[in-house]
Motif scaffolding. Structure first.
Motif, PDB file in Angstrom:
ATOM      1  N   ILE A 291      -4.482  -0.200 -10.531  1.00  0.00           N
ATOM      2  CA  ILE A 291      -4.458   1.011  -9.709  1.00  0.00           C
ATOM      3  C   ILE A 291      -3.598   2.106 -10.344  1.00  0.00           C
ATOM      4  CG2 ILE A 291      -3.650   1.940  -7.496  1.00  0.00           C
ATOM      5  CD1 ILE A 291      -4.533  -0.854  -6.319  1.00  0.00           C
TER       6      ILE A 291
ATOM      7  N   THR B  83      -9.454 -11.413   2.143  1.00  0.00           N
ATOM      8  CA  THR B  83      -7.996 -11.556   2.057  1.00  0.00           C
ATOM      9  C   THR B  83      -7.335 -10.192   2.213  1.00  0.00           C
ATOM     10  OG1 THR B  83      -7.976 -11.245  -0.331  1.00  0.00           O
ATOM     11  CG2 THR B  83      -8.183 -13.501   0.449  1.00  0.00           C
ATOM     12  N   SER B  84      -6.106 -10.200   2.712  1.00  0.00           N
ATOM     13  CA  SER B  84      -5.414  -8.917   2.910  1.00  0.00           C
ATOM     14  C   SER B  84      -5.118  -8.269   1.565  1.00  0.00           C
ATOM     15  CB  SER B  84      -4.141  -9.109   3.727  1.00  0.00           C
ATOM     16  OG  SER B  84      -3.175  -9.801   2.989  1.00  0.00           O
ATOM     17  N   ARG B  85      -5.049  -9.077   0.521  1.00  0.00           N
ATOM     18  CA  ARG B  85      -4.880  -8.523  -0.829  1.00  0.00           C
ATOM     19  C   ARG B  85      -6.056  -7.601  -1.161  1.00  0.00           C
ATOM     20  NH1 ARG B  85      -6.823 -11.816  -6.122  1.00  0.00           N
ATOM     21  NH2 ARG B  85      -6.800 -10.025  -7.511  1.00  0.00           N
ATOM     22  N   GLN B  86      -7.265  -8.071  -0.878  1.00  0.00           N
ATOM     23  CA  GLN B  86      -8.461  -7.297  -1.190  1.00  0.00           C
ATOM     24  C   GLN B  86      -8.545  -6.051  -0.310  1.00  0.00           C
ATOM     25  OE1 GLN B  86     -10.241  -8.278  -3.910  1.00  0.00           O
ATOM     26  NE2 GLN B  86     -11.014  -6.200  -3.687  1.00  0.00           N
TER      27      GLN B  86
ATOM     28  N   ASP C 274      -5.828  11.530  -2.640  1.00  0.00           N
ATOM     29  CA  ASP C 274      -4.474  11.967  -2.997  1.00  0.00           C
ATOM     30  C   ASP C 274      -4.462  12.656  -4.352  1.00  0.00           C
ATOM     31  OD1 ASP C 274      -3.409  10.982  -0.720  1.00  0.00           O
ATOM     32  OD2 ASP C 274      -2.127   9.468  -1.632  1.00  0.00           O
ATOM     33  N   ARG C 275      -5.207  12.058  -5.294  1.00  0.00           N
ATOM     34  CA  ARG C 275      -5.175  12.545  -6.677  1.00  0.00           C
ATOM     35  C   ARG C 275      -5.919  13.861  -6.835  1.00  0.00           C
ATOM     36  NH1 ARG C 275      -6.368   6.787  -9.642  1.00  0.00           N
ATOM     37  NH2 ARG C 275      -4.257   5.972  -9.500  1.00  0.00           N
TER      38      ARG C 275
ATOM     39  N   ASP D  15       2.065   6.457  -7.065  1.00  0.00           N
ATOM     40  CA  ASP D  15       0.979   7.205  -7.703  1.00  0.00           C
ATOM     41  C   ASP D  15       1.256   8.715  -7.665  1.00  0.00           C
ATOM     42  OD1 ASP D  15      -1.931   6.922  -8.767  1.00  0.00           O
ATOM     43  OD2 ASP D  15      -2.034   8.555  -7.312  1.00  0.00           O
TER      44      ASP D  15
ATOM     45  N   GLY E  42      -3.546 -15.200  -1.342  1.00  0.00           N
ATOM     46  CA  GLY E  42      -4.403 -14.017  -1.311  1.00  0.00           C
ATOM     47  C   GLY E  42      -3.922 -12.963  -0.334  1.00  0.00           C
ATOM     48  N   GLU E  43      -2.633 -12.991   0.005  1.00  0.00           N
ATOM     49  CA  GLU E  43      -2.097 -12.043   0.979  1.00  0.00           C
ATOM     50  C   GLU E  43      -1.161 -11.020   0.344  1.00  0.00           C
ATOM     51  OE1 GLU E  43      -3.809 -12.249   3.391  1.00  0.00           O
ATOM     52  OE2 GLU E  43      -3.983 -14.251   4.254  1.00  0.00           O
ATOM     53  N   MET E  44      -1.188 -10.918  -0.967  1.00  0.00           N
ATOM     54  CA  MET E  44      -0.419  -9.862  -1.625  1.00  0.00           C
ATOM     55  C   MET E  44      -1.133  -9.468  -2.907  1.00  0.00           C
ATOM     56  SD  MET E  44       3.566  -9.786  -2.891  1.00  0.00           S
ATOM     57  CE  MET E  44       4.363  -9.121  -1.434  1.00  0.00           C
ATOM     58  N   MET E  45      -1.073  -8.178  -3.215  1.00  0.00           N
ATOM     59  CA  MET E  45      -1.697  -7.713  -4.446  1.00  0.00           C
ATOM     60  C   MET E  45      -0.971  -8.312  -5.653  1.00  0.00           C
ATOM     61  SD  MET E  45      -2.759  -3.786  -3.820  1.00  0.00           S
ATOM     62  CE  MET E  45      -1.509  -3.411  -2.630  1.00  0.00           C
TER      63      MET E  45
ATOM     64  N   ARG F 224      -8.324  -0.281   0.246  1.00  0.00           N
ATOM     65  CA  ARG F 224      -7.783   0.882   0.958  1.00  0.00           C
ATOM     66  C   ARG F 224      -7.077   1.820  -0.003  1.00  0.00           C
ATOM     67  NH1 ARG F 224      -3.787  -0.929   5.070  1.00  0.00           N
ATOM     68  NH2 ARG F 224      -3.718   1.246   5.658  1.00  0.00           N
ATOM     69  N   LEU F 225      -6.286   1.245  -0.894  1.00  0.00           N
ATOM     70  CA  LEU F 225      -5.549   2.070  -1.854  1.00  0.00           C
ATOM     71  C   LEU F 225      -6.481   2.875  -2.744  1.00  0.00           C
ATOM     72  CD1 LEU F 225      -2.509   0.049  -3.147  1.00  0.00           C
ATOM     73  CD2 LEU F 225      -2.532   2.465  -2.617  1.00  0.00           C
ATOM     74  N   LYS F 226      -7.541   2.218  -3.204  1.00  0.00           N
ATOM     75  CA  LYS F 226      -8.460   2.903  -4.122  1.00  0.00           C
ATOM     76  C   LYS F 226      -9.052   4.144  -3.469  1.00  0.00           C
ATOM     77  CE  LYS F 226      -9.577  -0.442  -7.601  1.00  0.00           C
ATOM     78  NZ  LYS F 226     -10.432  -1.536  -8.051  1.00  0.00           N
TER      79      LYS F 226
ATOM     80  N   ALA G 193      -6.021  -4.438   0.986  1.00  0.00           N
ATOM     81  CA  ALA G 193      -5.013  -3.493   0.495  1.00  0.00           C
ATOM     82  C   ALA G 193      -5.535  -2.743  -0.727  1.00  0.00           C
ATOM     83  CB  ALA G 193      -3.725  -4.235   0.148  1.00  0.00           C
ATOM     84  N   LYS G 194      -6.149  -3.487  -1.633  1.00  0.00           N
ATOM     85  CA  LYS G 194      -6.651  -2.902  -2.875  1.00  0.00           C
ATOM     86  C   LYS G 194      -7.757  -1.874  -2.578  1.00  0.00           C
ATOM     87  CE  LYS G 194      -7.729  -4.386  -7.456  1.00  0.00           C
ATOM     88  NZ  LYS G 194      -8.307  -5.412  -8.316  1.00  0.00           N
TER      89      LYS G 194
ATOM     90  N   LEU H  63      -7.764   5.733  -0.800  1.00  0.00           N
ATOM     91  CA  LEU H  63      -6.640   6.620  -0.475  1.00  0.00           C
ATOM     92  C   LEU H  63      -6.237   7.476  -1.670  1.00  0.00           C
ATOM     93  CD1 LEU H  63      -4.646   6.978   1.912  1.00  0.00           C
ATOM     94  CD2 LEU H  63      -3.216   5.255   0.852  1.00  0.00           C
ATOM     95  N   LEU H  64      -6.156   6.839  -2.834  1.00  0.00           N
ATOM     96  CA  LEU H  64      -5.653   7.542  -4.013  1.00  0.00           C
ATOM     97  C   LEU H  64      -6.653   8.560  -4.545  1.00  0.00           C
ATOM     98  CD1 LEU H  64      -3.688   4.808  -5.966  1.00  0.00           C
ATOM     99  CD2 LEU H  64      -2.882   6.476  -4.325  1.00  0.00           C
TER     100      LEU H  64
ATOM    101  N   VAL I 184       0.826  -1.205   0.000  1.00  0.00           N
ATOM    102  CA  VAL I 184       0.000   0.000   0.000  1.00  0.00           C
ATOM    103  C   VAL I 184       0.866   1.263   0.000  1.00  0.00           C
ATOM    104  CG1 VAL I 184      -1.768   1.289   1.254  1.00  0.00           C
ATOM    105  CG2 VAL I 184      -1.912  -1.190   1.138  1.00  0.00           C
TER     106      VAL I 184
END
Lengths: 269, 88
Positions: free
Chosen positions: A193, B11-14, B27-28, A153, A182-185, B19-21, B16-17, B23-24, A146
């Motif tokens: 993104i 999943t932490s992947r989801q 930011d943008r 970005d 499933g623990e990393m993008m 949260r980033l969306k 993270a995704k 956040l950005l 993140v």
């Protein structure tokens, strides 16, 4: 005509210097003439990663201030004939040079080299402005985390505002075992993104640590990361290279347990 | 962690995704929270002329445009305004 590439990321510690060293070395291995410029004044490290720290006499600031000739500050690489390093000054700070001076320096190197690669410092202040000033191509390095993606970005926005014509993405330190769980993008998540063209994906590889310890870039050598960096160089030179399938390197047990989890997941659904 | 938990949680992947969306977006868009508050108050004022709305639960945000946008990057202003009574 030489190509001026800046390697940048925003966040520190994502692999800018490693990428610079390996891309520069890889291009030199392909027969190109390359100069690596360490733009991280005050916190130089490209010399150490390249294993050339004992050969520094003059540096970038000396050239700009006229304390030496351009050639005196260029350190010839140990292994590749066409590869040179211009080290940063260690005892100065980023405000001691200006973007205009950087552009002038880069212009004077253009006759001699096919590729001019700038290792950008972390951050978005003066050091960043200096490093991108003369560049026409940027490589944004990020990791699938993140904080790194957020900073990437921001950097992309600044590069676009500074009218850098071409911006490519390198995703570093990808861990396939984490992605499988499933623990990393994934690569696609990051691309979704950031919306940049993908230049390369470098797996997390202990060989990078070993290579850095030894001061020898691992590009082109037997490791996964070395192969990935070499592919980046080939793509930079205009060749079409398919992206590596890291899942092949997963052990049989990981595959088996992954299969088991997947079938359980389907049952749950 | 029990084995069944693994399948139930996001999943932490989801995470993270997602949260980033979010956040950005902030930011943008170079848009301060104060300005958003002003926009929100103005919108509430205009809509209130025509119907009764729940201003305390009203939510406005700037998010990335949907698929119909030309370059996919232009942001949209999204407003969620709960209506209490359609008749004025």
């Amino acid at each position: 005509m030489s190509e001026v590439i800046v390697v940048t990321s925003g966040k520190g510690g994502v692999g800018k210097t490693t990428t610079s060293a390996n891309v520069g070395t890889g291009l030199a291995e392909m027969g190109k003439s390359v100069v690596l410029i360490d733009a991280d004044i005050g916190l130089r490290n490209l010399d150490v990663v390249m294993g050339l720290e004992n050969r520094i006499v003059y540096n970038l600031v000396d050239v700009i201030e006229g304390n030496c000739r351009l050639k005196q500050a260029l350190i010839k690489d140990k292994r590749h004939a066409g590869l040179y390093l211009m080290p940063a000054a260690q005892t100065r700070d980023k405000n001691c040079i200006t973007p205009e001076q950087m552009i002038k320096l880069i212009d004077s190197l253009k006759e001699q080299f096919d590729y001019i690669i700038l290792d950008c410092p972390a951050g978005i202040e003066q050091g960043f402005q200096n490093a991108i000033a003369g560049a026409d191509h940027a490589i944004v390095v990020t990791t699938p985390e993140v904080s790194a993606i957020r900073d990437a970005d921001r950097i992309i926005g600044l590069l676009e505002a500074n009218e850098i014509k071409r911006i490519d993405l390198v995703i570093n330190r990808l861990r396939h075992d984490l992605i499988r769980r499933g623990e990393m993008m994934t690569v696609d998540d990051v691309l979704d993104i950031l919306g940049l063209p993908l230049l390369g994906v470098v797996p997390d590889d202990e060989n990078v640590v070993i290579a850095t310890n030894q001061g020898e870039p691992l590009v082109g050598k037997g490791s996964m990361a070395g192969q990935a960096f070499y592919n980046i160089c080939k793509r930079l030179a205009g060749k079409e290279v398919p992206f590596m399938d890291f899942s092949k390197n997963v052990t049989l047990w990981a595959r088996f347990s992954g299969l088991f989890k997947k079938s359980l997941q389907e049952e749950q659904a | 962690m029990s084995i069944f938990n693994i399948f139930r949680r996001k999943t932490s992947r989801q995470i993270a995704k997602d949260r980033l969306k979010i956040l950005l977006i902030s930011d943008r868009v170079n848009c301060s929270p104060e300005m958003m508050e002003l926009i929100k108050n103005d919108i509430a004022e205009v809509i209130s002329k025509y119907m009764k709305i729940d201003t305390s639960n009203m939510d406005i945000q700037i998010s990335k445009a949907g698929t119909n946008s030309r370059n996919g990057k232009s942001p949209v202003l999204y407003a969620n305004i709960p209506i209490l009574d359609l008749r004025n």
